[in-house]
Design an enzyme around this catalytic site. Structure first.
Site, PDB file in Angstrom:
ATOM      1  CD  GLU A 352      27.361  47.240 -25.194  1.00 17.67           C
ATOM      2  OE1 GLU A 352      27.829  47.717 -24.511  1.00 17.67           O
ATOM      3  OE2 GLU A 352      27.970  45.939 -25.421  1.00 17.67           O
ATOM      4  CG  HIS A 383       1.943  40.924  -6.899  1.00 20.76           C
ATOM      5  ND1 HIS A 383       0.946  40.827  -6.714  1.00 20.76           N
ATOM      6  CD2 HIS A 383       2.637  39.841  -7.497  1.00 20.76           C
ATOM      7  CE1 HIS A 383       0.382  39.985  -6.441  1.00 20.76           C
ATOM      8  NE2 HIS A 383       1.682  38.487  -6.463  1.00 20.76           N
ATOM      9  CE  LYS A 487      33.405  53.119 -23.209  1.00 20.75           C
ATOM     10  NZ  LYS A 487      33.973  51.621 -23.217  1.00 20.75           N
TER      11      LYS A 487
END
Length: 499
Positions: A352, A383, A487
Site C-alpha cells: 500500500e 508442503h 472508492k
C-alpha cells in the site's frame, strides 16, 4: 493528467554504474553461490540489539554495496530520514508530516507541527492508554450490569486490525490469560457471528478503530455490536473509539474516545492508541517496551552510517534485486507460529505504501517500484510453494525470519536447510528432475526472542526499509490515491444503481 518525468532516477550516475554491475552479475548467473565474488572482504552481518541481519546470501559485494550507498547519497537519503523524524511535511500530496515515529519517542524533545508541540498530545494519550488498560486489568472497568470485562473485541480493518492482531498472536507469552481477545474486520456476517457466539455482551469491551470514522466495514460492524445492547445508556462502558475525528464517534454514541492524528497513516499506526487491545493484553509497562523497541530502531536509522544501518541496507539491497536483477517479488517466511500474522501485516505496509507508478512530481516512473510481497509460515512452505521456489520459473527474493531460542531449534534447522538449498542449489545429482538451480537471494533476520521490545523493533525495521525504498524510487509512501480513486468509483456506481 500525468506529466512526463523531468529527470528520472535512472539518469543518475550511480544508477548507471549499478546497471553495469548487474550486467556483469548476470553473465555469472551460473555461480553456485549467491554472493558475487569480490577481492574486498566485507562484513555481511549487522546487529541492532535484539535483531541480527545476515545478508551473506545476497548477490552483492563491496563494490555493489558502495554504489548503492552512492545512490542513497545522490537522492539525499539522510536529509529525507531527518525530515521524516523531525516532522517535515514529507507527505506532499496531503501536505502533512508522517510522524509515526513520534508515537514511540520516549524522550523529552519537542516536535513542532505548524507551531504546535505535538508531544504533549502524544504523552497525554499514552497516559489515557495506561489508565484504561490498568482499570480493565484490575477489574475496575465495569460493564453496564456491574460485571468486570472478560472479552475485548477489536473492530477495525487494515492498519486498525493487522497491527493489533500481530501483537496478540506474537506476544502470547506476555498476554493476560484472564481475558479473551477477538478481532472483527470483515463485513462477511460469518466473521461477526463467529465472535458474538463466543462472548457475553455484558462483559465485553468493543474497541472501534477508524482514523476517518467513515470506514464502511468498521462502522457496519460497530452498529451491529451496538444492537447487542438495549439502549445508548447501556453502551457507555462497552465501547471505546480510536479516531482522528472524535466528533463522529460522539455522534454515533461512543463517549470514550482516544485520538489518532492526521499525521499518522493508518498502516503506520502500530504504536498508537489503535493498539489499545495490546496494552490491555500485556499491560502498560510491556506496551512501553514495544514502543522502546521501535524507538531504538528510529534512532538507529537516523544516526547510524549507511554501511552499518540495517533498514537502509535492507532497502538498498531490495532496490538492487528489484531494479537491477529484475526480481520483482519478495517472499517473507517466518519460522515461528508466533509470527503468523507478520507477513500479512508487512504485505499491507509495503504494497500500500510503495505500490505506486507516479512519482512525487506527478510523473510516471520508468522503473519498477514496490514488489509483490507474499509468504507465511516457513514450515508450511515445504508442503505448498517450496516446489516452485526450488524449480519454478519465477524468481524470488526471500526474507527468512527465525527466533534464537532453545525451543525453536528444530524449526530453525529446517529454515537453514531451505536457505542452503535455495541459495546453493543441487547440481550434482544424477537424476535431472532433481536439479535445483539455486541462486535465490535472501536475507536472514535472527530475533533474540519474541518479546514486546523485539517485536516493536522488527516492525520499525520494516517501516524504515519501506520508507528508504520510497526515497530511492521518488514516490510518496504515505498516501493511497489508487484506493481513494477506486472508492469514489464505487460510490458513483452504487448511486447510479440506486437511482
Amino acid at each position: 493528467m500525468i506529466r512526463n518525468s523531468m529527470k528520472s532516477h535512472t539518469e543518475l550516475l550511480s544508477w548507471n554504474l549499478l546497471q553495469k554491475e548487474a550486467d556483469r552479475v548476470r553473465l555469472n548467473s551460473d555461480s553456485l553461490t549467491c554472493v558475487v565474488p569480490d577481492s574486498n572482504n566485507y562484513e555481511s552481518s549487522k546487529q541492532i540489539n535484539c535483531i541480527e541481519y545476515d545478508y551473506s546470501r545476497q548477490r552483492v559485494n563491496r563494490t555493489i554495496i558502495d554504489l548503492l550507498i552512492d545512490l542513497a547519497n545522490e537522492v539525499k537519503l539522510q536529509e529525507k530520514i531527518d525530515n521524516l523524524i523531525n516532522g517535515k511535511k514529507i507527505n506532499i500530496s496531503e501536505n502533512r508530516p508522517a510522524l509515526h515515529t513520534a508515537l514511540r519517542d520516549l524522550g523529552n524533545k519537542s516536535i513542532m507541527i505548524d507551531g504546535l508541540d505535538i508531544m504533549s498530545a502524544v504523552i497525554n494519550t499514552r497516559e489515557k492508554i495506561k489508565v484504561i488498560s490498568n482499570q480493565i486489568r484490575e477489574k475496575k472497568w465495569l460493564g453496564h450490569s456491574g460485571l468486570p470485562i472478560t472479552d475485548i473485541v477489536n473492530i477495525g480493518i487494515g492498519g486498525s486490525d493487522l497491527g493489533p492482531r500481530v501483537c496478540i498472536n506474537a506476544l502470547s507469552n506476555y498476554i493476560s490469560k484472564e481475558f479473551n481477545y477477538h478481532f472483527i474486520s470483515d463485513v462477511d456476517p460469518a466473521s461477526f457471528n463467529d465472535v458474538i457466539a463466543k462472548i457475553n455482551p455484558q462483559t465485553t469491551l468493543f474497541i472501534v478503530s477508524s482514523k476517518s470514522f467513515t470506514t464502511k466495514e468498521t462502522l457496519l460492524n460497530a452498529r451491529k455490536a451496538f444492537a447487542l445492547y438495549e439502549d445508548t445508556a447501556s453502551i457507555d462502558q462497552h465501547f471505546i473509539a480510536v479516531t482522528a475525528h472524535p466528533e463522529r464517534a460522539y455522534q454515533m454514541g461512543i463517549k470514550t474516545v482516544l485520538p489518532i492524528w492526521d499525521w499518522v497513516g493508518g498502516r503506520f499506526s502500530f504504536c498508537s492508541a489503535v493498539n489499545l487491545i495490546t496494552a490491555i493484553a500485556i499491560g502498560y509497562e510491556q506496551f512501553v517496551e514495544l514502543l522502546a523497541g521501535a524507538h531504538d530502531v528510529d534512532t538507529h536509522v537516523q544516526f547510524t552510517d549507511f554501511k552499518n544501518n540495517i533498514p537502509v541496507l535492507m532497502a538498498l539491497i531490495g532496490i538492487w534485486n528489484n531494479n537491477f536483477l529484475n526480481i520483482h517479488n519478495l517472499l517473507i517466511l517466518t519460522y515461528s507460529k508466533k509470527l503468523e500474522y507478520f507477513v500479512p501485516y508487512v504485505q499491507q505496509l509495503d504494497m500500500e505504501s510503495n505500490g505506486k507508478s507516479i512519482d512525487v512530481n506527478g510523473s510516471m516512473v520508468d522503473y519498477a517500484t514496490g514488489p509483490i510481497v507474499w509468504g507465511g509460515l516457513g514450515n508450511q512452505a515445504q508442503h505448498s510453494y517450496f516446489q516452485l521456489l526450488c524449480q519454478g520459473t519465477h524468481r524470488c527474493v526471500g526474507d527468512f525470519i527465525t527466533l534464537k531460542t532453545n525451543d525453536e531449534h528444530e524449526i530453525n534447522s529446517m529454515c537453514h536447510y531451505k536457505m542452503k538449498v535455495l541459495s546453493e542449489g543441487i547440481q550434482t545429482i544424477e537424476n535431472p528432475y532433481g536439479y535445483i538451480p539455486g541462486n535465490m537471494p535472501m536475507n536472514h533476520l535472527i530475533l533474540s526472542d519474541c518479546s514486546p521490545y523485539t517485536l516493536g523493533a522488527l516492525v520499525a525495521l520494516y517501516e524504515h526499509k519501506i520508507f528508504v525504498q520510497s526515497v530511492i524510487w521518488n514516490i510518496n509512501p504515505f498516501d493511497q490515491p489508487g484506493i481513494e480513486s477506486a472508492k469514489s468509483a464505487h460510490r458513483e456506481i452504487t448511486l447510479s444503481s440506486e437511482s
